[in-house]
Design an enzyme around this catalytic site. Structure first.
Site, short mmCIF file in Angstrom:
data_model
loop_
_atom_site.label_atom_id
_atom_site.label_comp_id
_atom_site.label_asym_id
_atom_site.label_seq_id
_atom_site.Cartn_x
_atom_site.Cartn_y
_atom_site.Cartn_z
N ARG A 86 8.57 -53.08 -69.39
CA ARG A 86 8.38 -53.23 -70.85
C ARG A 86 7.69 -51.99 -71.42
NH1 ARG A 86 8.00 -58.77 -69.67
NH2 ARG A 86 5.80 -58.67 -69.12
N SER A 97 11.13 -64.00 -57.74
CA SER A 97 10.61 -64.71 -58.92
C SER A 97 10.92 -66.20 -58.95
CB SER A 97 11.18 -64.08 -60.20
OG SER A 97 10.47 -62.94 -60.50
N CYS A 143 5.05 -73.10 -56.91
CA CYS A 143 4.31 -74.27 -57.38
C CYS A 143 5.24 -75.47 -57.59
CB CYS A 143 3.60 -73.95 -58.69
SG CYS A 143 2.74 -72.37 -58.64
N ASP A 178 -2.10 -63.09 -54.44
CA ASP A 178 -2.86 -63.76 -53.37
C ASP A 178 -3.46 -62.78 -52.36
OD1 ASP A 178 -2.07 -66.10 -54.56
OD2 ASP A 178 -0.80 -66.78 -52.91
N TRP A 190 -16.27 -90.47 -78.52
CA TRP A 190 -16.84 -89.34 -77.78
C TRP A 190 -15.90 -89.06 -76.61
CZ3 TRP A 190 -21.58 -86.57 -78.25
CH2 TRP A 190 -22.37 -86.96 -79.33
C1 LIG Z 1 3.78 -75.33 -52.26
C2 LIG Z 1 2.94 -74.48 -53.19
C3 LIG Z 1 2.48 -75.02 -54.40
C4 LIG Z 1 1.69 -74.24 -55.23
N1 LIG Z 1 1.26 -74.77 -56.42
C5 LIG Z 1 0.53 -74.02 -57.27
C6 LIG Z 1 0.14 -74.55 -58.53
O1 LIG Z 1 0.45 -75.69 -58.89
N2 LIG Z 1 -0.61 -73.75 -59.35
C7 LIG Z 1 -0.97 -72.47 -59.00
O2 LIG Z 1 -1.64 -71.78 -59.79
N3 LIG Z 1 -0.57 -71.94 -57.81
C8 LIG Z 1 0.15 -72.70 -56.94
N4 LIG Z 1 0.57 -72.15 -55.75
C9 LIG Z 1 0.16 -70.78 -55.39
C10 LIG Z 1 1.10 -69.73 -55.98
O3 LIG Z 1 2.43 -70.03 -55.66
C11 LIG Z 1 0.71 -68.38 -55.44
O4 LIG Z 1 -0.62 -68.13 -55.80
C12 LIG Z 1 1.59 -67.26 -55.98
O5 LIG Z 1 2.92 -67.43 -55.61
C13 LIG Z 1 1.08 -65.92 -55.46
O6 LIG Z 1 1.92 -64.92 -55.92
P1 LIG Z 1 2.03 -63.56 -55.11
O7 LIG Z 1 3.03 -62.74 -55.82
O8 LIG Z 1 0.69 -62.99 -54.85
O9 LIG Z 1 2.56 -64.01 -53.68
P2 LIG Z 1 3.96 -64.68 -53.30
O10 LIG Z 1 4.52 -65.45 -54.44
O11 LIG Z 1 3.72 -65.40 -52.02
O12 LIG Z 1 4.88 -63.42 -53.05
C14 LIG Z 1 4.63 -62.53 -52.00
C15 LIG Z 1 5.95 -61.99 -51.55
O13 LIG Z 1 5.73 -60.89 -50.68
C16 LIG Z 1 6.77 -60.89 -49.73
N5 LIG Z 1 6.31 -60.06 -48.61
C17 LIG Z 1 5.18 -60.19 -47.89
N6 LIG Z 1 5.09 -59.22 -46.98
C18 LIG Z 1 6.19 -58.44 -47.13
C19 LIG Z 1 6.66 -57.26 -46.48
N7 LIG Z 1 5.99 -56.69 -45.49
N8 LIG Z 1 7.84 -56.74 -46.89
C20 LIG Z 1 8.53 -57.32 -47.91
N9 LIG Z 1 8.13 -58.42 -48.54
C21 LIG Z 1 6.97 -58.98 -48.16
C22 LIG Z 1 7.00 -62.35 -49.41
O14 LIG Z 1 8.31 -62.57 -48.93
C23 LIG Z 1 6.78 -63.01 -50.76
O15 LIG Z 1 7.98 -63.26 -51.47
C24 LIG Z 1 1.36 -72.91 -54.88
C25 LIG Z 1 1.84 -72.37 -53.67
C26 LIG Z 1 2.62 -73.13 -52.84
C27 LIG Z 1 3.12 -72.54 -51.54
#
Ligand SMILES: Cc1cc2nc3c(=O)[nH]c(=O)nc-3n(C[C@H](O)[C@H](O)[C@H](O)COP(=O)(O)OP(=O)(O)OC[C@H]3O[C@@H](n4cnc5c(N)ncnc54)[C@H](O)[C@@H]3O)c2cc1C
Length: 447
Positions: free
Chosen positions: A9, A28, A32, A273, A424
């Site tokens: 963007r 993407s 959750c 994370d 309340w």
């Molecule tokens: C079942 C479940 C329910 C959840 N519910 C909630 C909720 O209700 N509310 C909330 O706030 N959060 C929730 N979460 C947490 C939330 O999904 C995560 O906090 C969020 O997805 C983190 O985003 P991220 O991009 O840091 O990591 P991710 O979404 O885990 O993405 C990291 C990506 O990095 C890739 N990767 C890692 N290492 C490598 C590598 N060496 N080479 C290439 N690719 C790599 C992985 O394949 C992955 O796709 C939930 C999680 C789960 C599993």
């Protein structure tokens, strides 16, 4: 992909080339939403996918390559080593700016039998698809969920929808460690009401197998026969790549970043994370795996990578979940967390109703506030109750965000009409009680 989109963007494809690698099969998607997909509230898996690689390419000029694993980061050469998991030789891809968003690694016990068939973790969409396929094909009668955290409880609810008998095992004394133990009662009652068995204070010691497939979960007390096991033991930041590349971690064990999401290495950014977040009440770095933080951090990093200026001001640990008809919300510090952070807390918990007591559909709600002795400053809040309970936590999160005292909170102009709250609101009743507690304590300790 939040970072990629925000950077795009800020600067168009003619100015900035963006390549994203993910070793998984999707971009993407809503992790959750996985429990609700397993539980059939969401029937179409595609509904969980916000954008596909094709959509990123076509509409955003972002080259998102799934099935590509990054093996190494060379910060001196400014390049990452990539391997196409479908085959072919690896190569080095150069960068000017690098965003590390490797997420979290699920905690797996190194226990006897832990590799058996029929034991699932639920971290990725592929995991969710695998669990749903096992439920549909094998039609298990009994499932054990190990871990009564958010994900364990959401999955326990999802499994009930399949008509299986669910046993939840946790070594803690109450479900959901994110709540103070005195807030767990309604969750326990709901689990029993929905036919689940809850085994608290038990530690899993191993898994029995028959023909390579899990047949029972052993704890330090009993053996629970089962057809399928779901592990919900929490996660830790996925920092292996960063550590190997010399990108510094912080004291809580995640990648250390500043408010702009810069790591300790020039030109390398990180979010989600895998990074530490600054806890605004505890005033120290923490690791918390929540999508709500990850998306905001991604946006912030992307704006900065795109040449703009944005900061991420930290977190309160605000989270909501539900188990069947019981909703849960929490923000800030619990009672013990407040002590650990060096505060002297005073706590109140009040039981009230979600609507005016006489109005049809009024349901129980329990609200707990943690305040600082002496000043009355709000330090944290927890809510457990039926419909209408969880999102009330956002009012308290906003109060916490602005360092409000419970005295200031009790006169806040919150809305009222019988279908929505008692005169309340439970939040205000809790604030009033907390203020009375703080005042009584002040009077009793005045010289
Ligand atoms: C079942 C479940 C329910 C959840 N519910 C909630 C909720 O209700 N509310 C909330 O706030 N959060 C929730 N979460 C947490 C939330 O999904 C995560 O906090 C969020 O997805 C983190 O985003 P991220 O991009 O840091 O990591 P991710 O979404 O885990 O993405 C990291 C990506 O990095 C890739 N990767 C890692 N290492 C490598 C590598 N060496 N080479 C290439 N690719 C790599 C992985 O394949 C992955 O796709 C939930 C999680 C789960 C599993």
């Amino acid at each position: 992909m939040s970072a990629a989109s925000a950077a795009r963007r800020a600067r168009g494809p003619e100015e900035l080339e963006i390549v994203a690698f993910d070793r998984g099969n999707y971009t993407s998607y809503s992790a959750c939403g996985i429990p609700y997909f397993i539980g059939n509230d969401v029937t179409d898996v595609d509904a969980l996918i916000a954008r596909t690689p094709e959509q990123f390419a076509r509409h955003h000029g972002i080259d998102a390559r799934i099935g590509h694993e990054v093996l190494n980061i060379d910060t001196d050469r400014q390049a990452v080593e990539v391997r196409d998991l479908r085959g072919g030789a690896g190569w080095w891809e150069g960068f000017d700016q690098l965003m590390v968003a490797t997420g979290a690694v699920p905690i797996r016990p190194s226990l006897p039998g832990a590799d058996a068939q029929g034991i699932f973790g639920v971290q990725t969409l592929d995991d969710g698809l695998a669990v749903r396929a096992a439920l549909a094909q094998d039609r298990p009668r009994r499932v054990v969920v190990v871990g009564a955290g958010y994900i364990g409880l959401e999955l326990a609810e999802a499994l009930c929808a399949w008509g299986v008998h669910v046993t939840v095992i946790d070594r803690g004394q109450a479900p959901l460690a994110a709540l103070d133990p005195d807030m767990g009662g309604m969750l326990v009652a709901a689990m029993h009401r929905f036919g689940m068995t809850l085994r608290l204070g038990e530690t899993v010691t191993g898994f029995d197998t028959a023909a390579g497939k899990v047949s029972a979960v052993r704890t330090d007390h009993v053996t629970v026969p089962t057809d399928l096991v779901i592990l919900g033991l929490g996660v830790r930041p996925n920092t292996a790549l960063a550590v190997a590349a010399g990108i510094p971690l912080g004291p809580a064990g995640g990648i250390a970043v500043d408010q702009r999401l810069r790591t300790g290495v020039e030109g390398v950014w990180a979010g989600g994370d895998c990074v530490e977040k600054f806890h605004r009440v505890a005033r120290r770095p923490v690791t918390l795996a929540l999508g709500t933080h990850a998306n905001k951090e991604g946006r912030t990093a992307g704006i900065n990578i795109g040449g703009g200026y944005a900061t991420f001001p930290g977190v309160l640990g605000t989270a909501v979940t539900k188990l069947c008809d019981v909703q849960v919300g929490r923000t800030g510090l619990g009672e013990d967390e407040a002590r650990d952070a060096g505060f002297d807390p005073l706590c109140v918990a009040v039981d009230s109703t979600t609507r005016a007591g006489y109005y049809p559909g009024a349901k129980p709600i329990r609200t707990k506030l943690v305040a600082e002795r002496g000043t009355g400053r709000l330090l944290g809040a927890q809510i457990v109750g039926e419909e209408g309970a969880a999102k009330r936590i956002d009012v308290l999160a906003m109060a916490l965000w602005h360092d409000t005292t419970v005295e200031e909170l009790l006169n806040t102009d919150l809305s009222y009409a019988p279908p929505f709250s008692p005169l309340w609101d439970p939040v205000l009743i809790a604030a009033r009680k907390a203020w009375q507690r703080v005042e009584a304590d002040r009077r009793s300790t005045r010289p």
